[in-house]
Design a protein around this motif. Sequence first.
Motif, PDB file in Angstrom:
ATOM      1  N   LYS A  57       3.551   9.779  -5.771  1.00  0.00           N
ATOM      2  CA  LYS A  57       2.472   8.780  -6.165  1.00  0.00           C
ATOM      3  C   LYS A  57       3.240   7.390  -5.354  1.00  0.00           C
ATOM      4  N   PHE A  58       2.862   6.257  -4.451  1.00  0.00           N
ATOM      5  CA  PHE A  58       3.719   5.422  -3.977  1.00  0.00           C
ATOM      6  C   PHE A  58       3.426   4.481  -4.062  1.00  0.00           C
ATOM      7  N   ASP A  59       3.748   2.997  -3.440  1.00  0.00           N
ATOM      8  CA  ASP A  59       2.891   1.316  -3.673  1.00  0.00           C
ATOM      9  C   ASP A  59       2.978   1.593  -1.980  1.00  0.00           C
ATOM     10  N   LEU A  60       2.566   0.322  -1.625  1.00  0.00           N
ATOM     11  CA  LEU A  60       2.687  -0.045   0.072  1.00  0.00           C
ATOM     12  C   LEU A  60       2.242  -0.916   0.289  1.00  0.00           C
ATOM     13  N   GLY A  61       2.135  -1.459   1.941  1.00  0.00           N
ATOM     14  CA  GLY A  61       2.270  -3.353   2.225  1.00  0.00           C
ATOM     15  C   GLY A  61       1.560  -4.199   1.042  1.00  0.00           C
ATOM     16  N   PHE A  62       1.909  -5.042   1.063  1.00  0.00           N
ATOM     17  CA  PHE A  62       1.245  -6.659   0.841  1.00  0.00           C
ATOM     18  C   PHE A  62      -0.285  -6.764   0.716  1.00  0.00           C
ATOM     19  N   ALA A  63      -1.220  -5.701   1.947  1.00  0.00           N
ATOM     20  CA  ALA A  63      -2.066  -6.039   2.395  1.00  0.00           C
ATOM     21  C   ALA A  63      -2.901  -4.817   1.622  1.00  0.00           C
ATOM     22  N   PRO A  64      -2.977  -3.510   0.845  1.00  0.00           N
ATOM     23  CA  PRO A  64      -2.785  -2.548   1.115  1.00  0.00           C
ATOM     24  C   PRO A  64      -4.270  -1.972   1.432  1.00  0.00           C
ATOM     25  N   THR A  65      -5.575  -2.137   2.599  1.00  0.00           N
ATOM     26  CA  THR A  65      -6.790  -1.751   2.514  1.00  0.00           C
ATOM     27  C   THR A  65      -6.433  -1.876   4.236  1.00  0.00           C
ATOM     28  N   GLY A  72       2.825  -8.119  11.382  1.00  0.00           N
ATOM     29  CA  GLY A  72       2.924  -8.849   9.945  1.00  0.00           C
ATOM     30  C   GLY A  72       1.776  -8.697   8.908  1.00  0.00           C
ATOM     31  N   ASP A  73       0.725  -8.268   9.344  1.00  0.00           N
ATOM     32  CA  ASP A  73      -0.246  -8.367   8.564  1.00  0.00           C
ATOM     33  C   ASP A  73      -0.723  -7.685   6.993  1.00  0.00           C
ATOM     34  N   GLY A  74       1.271  -6.714   6.864  1.00  0.00           N
ATOM     35  CA  GLY A  74       1.133  -6.375   5.747  1.00  0.00           C
ATOM     36  C   GLY A  74       0.287  -5.419   5.324  1.00  0.00           C
ATOM     37  N   ARG A  75       0.258  -4.884   6.429  1.00  0.00           N
ATOM     38  CA  ARG A  75      -0.743  -3.090   6.353  1.00  0.00           C
ATOM     39  C   ARG A  75      -0.424  -1.701   6.485  1.00  0.00           C
ATOM     40  N   THR A  76      -0.330  -0.751   6.029  1.00  0.00           N
ATOM     41  CA  THR A  76      -0.141   0.437   6.432  1.00  0.00           C
ATOM     42  C   THR A  76      -1.103   0.839   7.250  1.00  0.00           C
ATOM     43  N   PRO A  77      -0.400   1.075   8.614  1.00  0.00           N
ATOM     44  CA  PRO A  77      -1.698   2.635   9.081  1.00  0.00           C
ATOM     45  C   PRO A  77      -1.873   3.785   9.171  1.00  0.00           C
ATOM     46  N   GLU A  78      -3.621   3.779   9.725  1.00  0.00           N
ATOM     47  CA  GLU A  78      -4.356   5.069   9.090  1.00  0.00           C
ATOM     48  C   GLU A  78      -4.446   5.894  10.739  1.00  0.00           C
ATOM     49  N   GLY A  79      -4.212   7.330  10.543  1.00  0.00           N
ATOM     50  CA  GLY A  79      -4.386   8.253  11.384  1.00  0.00           C
ATOM     51  C   GLY A  79      -3.250   9.249  11.475  1.00  0.00           C
ATOM     52  N   ILE A 122       8.608   5.894   5.275  1.00  0.00           N
ATOM     53  CA  ILE A 122       8.385   6.513   3.674  1.00  0.00           C
ATOM     54  C   ILE A 122       9.633   6.201   3.559  1.00  0.00           C
ATOM     55  N   HIS A 123       9.906   4.870   2.302  1.00  0.00           N
ATOM     56  CA  HIS A 123      11.272   4.925   1.324  1.00  0.00           C
ATOM     57  C   HIS A 123      11.166   4.770   0.503  1.00  0.00           C
ATOM     58  N   GLY A 124      12.910   4.695   0.295  1.00  0.00           N
ATOM     59  CA  GLY A 124      12.484   4.120  -1.331  1.00  0.00           C
ATOM     60  C   GLY A 124      12.440   3.562  -1.341  1.00  0.00           C
ATOM     61  N   GLN A 125      13.102   2.950  -2.423  1.00  0.00           N
ATOM     62  CA  GLN A 125      13.295   1.213  -3.013  1.00  0.00           C
ATOM     63  C   GLN A 125      14.624   0.184  -2.876  1.00  0.00           C
ATOM     64  N   PRO A 126      14.476  -0.546  -3.212  1.00  0.00           N
ATOM     65  CA  PRO A 126      15.702  -1.328  -1.959  1.00  0.00           C
ATOM     66  C   PRO A 126      17.055  -1.189  -2.287  1.00  0.00           C
ATOM     67  N   ASN A 127      17.829  -1.585  -1.712  1.00  0.00           N
ATOM     68  CA  ASN A 127      19.204  -1.168  -2.465  1.00  0.00           C
ATOM     69  C   ASN A 127      19.450  -2.662  -2.702  1.00  0.00           C
ATOM     70  N   CYS A 141       4.879  -0.343   4.769  1.00  0.00           N
ATOM     71  CA  CYS A 141       5.394   0.939   4.638  1.00  0.00           C
ATOM     72  C   CYS A 141       4.925   1.550   3.409  1.00  0.00           C
ATOM     73  N   ILE A 142       5.295   2.998   3.489  1.00  0.00           N
ATOM     74  CA  ILE A 142       5.387   3.131   1.577  1.00  0.00           C
ATOM     75  C   ILE A 142       5.748   3.699   0.939  1.00  0.00           C
ATOM     76  N   ALA A 143       6.213   3.401   0.305  1.00  0.00           N
ATOM     77  CA  ALA A 143       7.163   3.288  -0.611  1.00  0.00           C
ATOM     78  C   ALA A 143       7.606   3.682  -1.791  1.00  0.00           C
ATOM     79  N   VAL A 144       8.761   4.729  -1.787  1.00  0.00           N
ATOM     80  CA  VAL A 144       8.109   6.344  -3.591  1.00  0.00           C
ATOM     81  C   VAL A 144       9.781   5.726  -4.270  1.00  0.00           C
ATOM     82  N   ARG A 145       9.523   6.251  -5.171  1.00  0.00           N
ATOM     83  CA  ARG A 145      11.087   6.339  -6.207  1.00  0.00           C
ATOM     84  C   ARG A 145      12.461   6.520  -4.858  1.00  0.00           C
TER      85      ARG A 145
END
Length: 166
Positions: A57-65, A72-79, A122-127, A141-145
């Motif tokens: 499972k993961f979290d995305l940018g603040f504008a996920p679609t 600065g658009d907060g989106r995760t690229p597609e492709g 793809i990264h973990g949680q903020p230190n 980015c794509i954030a995981v545990r």
Amino acid sequence: MNALKLIAVALAVAIGLSGCSSKFKTYNGPEVTHVVVNKTARRMYLLHHDRVLEDYKFDLGFAPTGHKTERGDGRTPEGTYLIDRRNPNSKFHLSIGISYPNVADRMQALAQKKDPGGDIFIHGQPNDDKGRKSPDWTAGCIAVRDRDIEWIYAMVKNGTPITIQP
């Protein structure tokens, strides 16, 4: 002599346990040949050809679609991109880089007189434990545990293709 043996055993146990806490894992299983990210389902699949080895499972940018088009658009690229670098000293536990922007992304941004951005990982949680405020909190980015990025970091090698689907 018994006290010396006890100290030696305690030291060996302490060294052994410290190895368990390392963020650097060793993976000796089948090669990850492709990473597939489904943004809508919020699932990342590590594949060996057509077989799923792991999913996360993961979290995305603040504008996920939508596809990332500018910095600065907060989106995760597609492709389809490549895993192209890794950062063991990331401010997000560990991170592996995605080769965004590609040539098409740069050309699209240039046509719109915009900066396509970059530094997608793809990264973990903020230190510093200050970044996560909602389910979608990254800048694209794509954030995981943290425990998940440790295994992803070990399993996915540079040069592995990654397909990010809407």
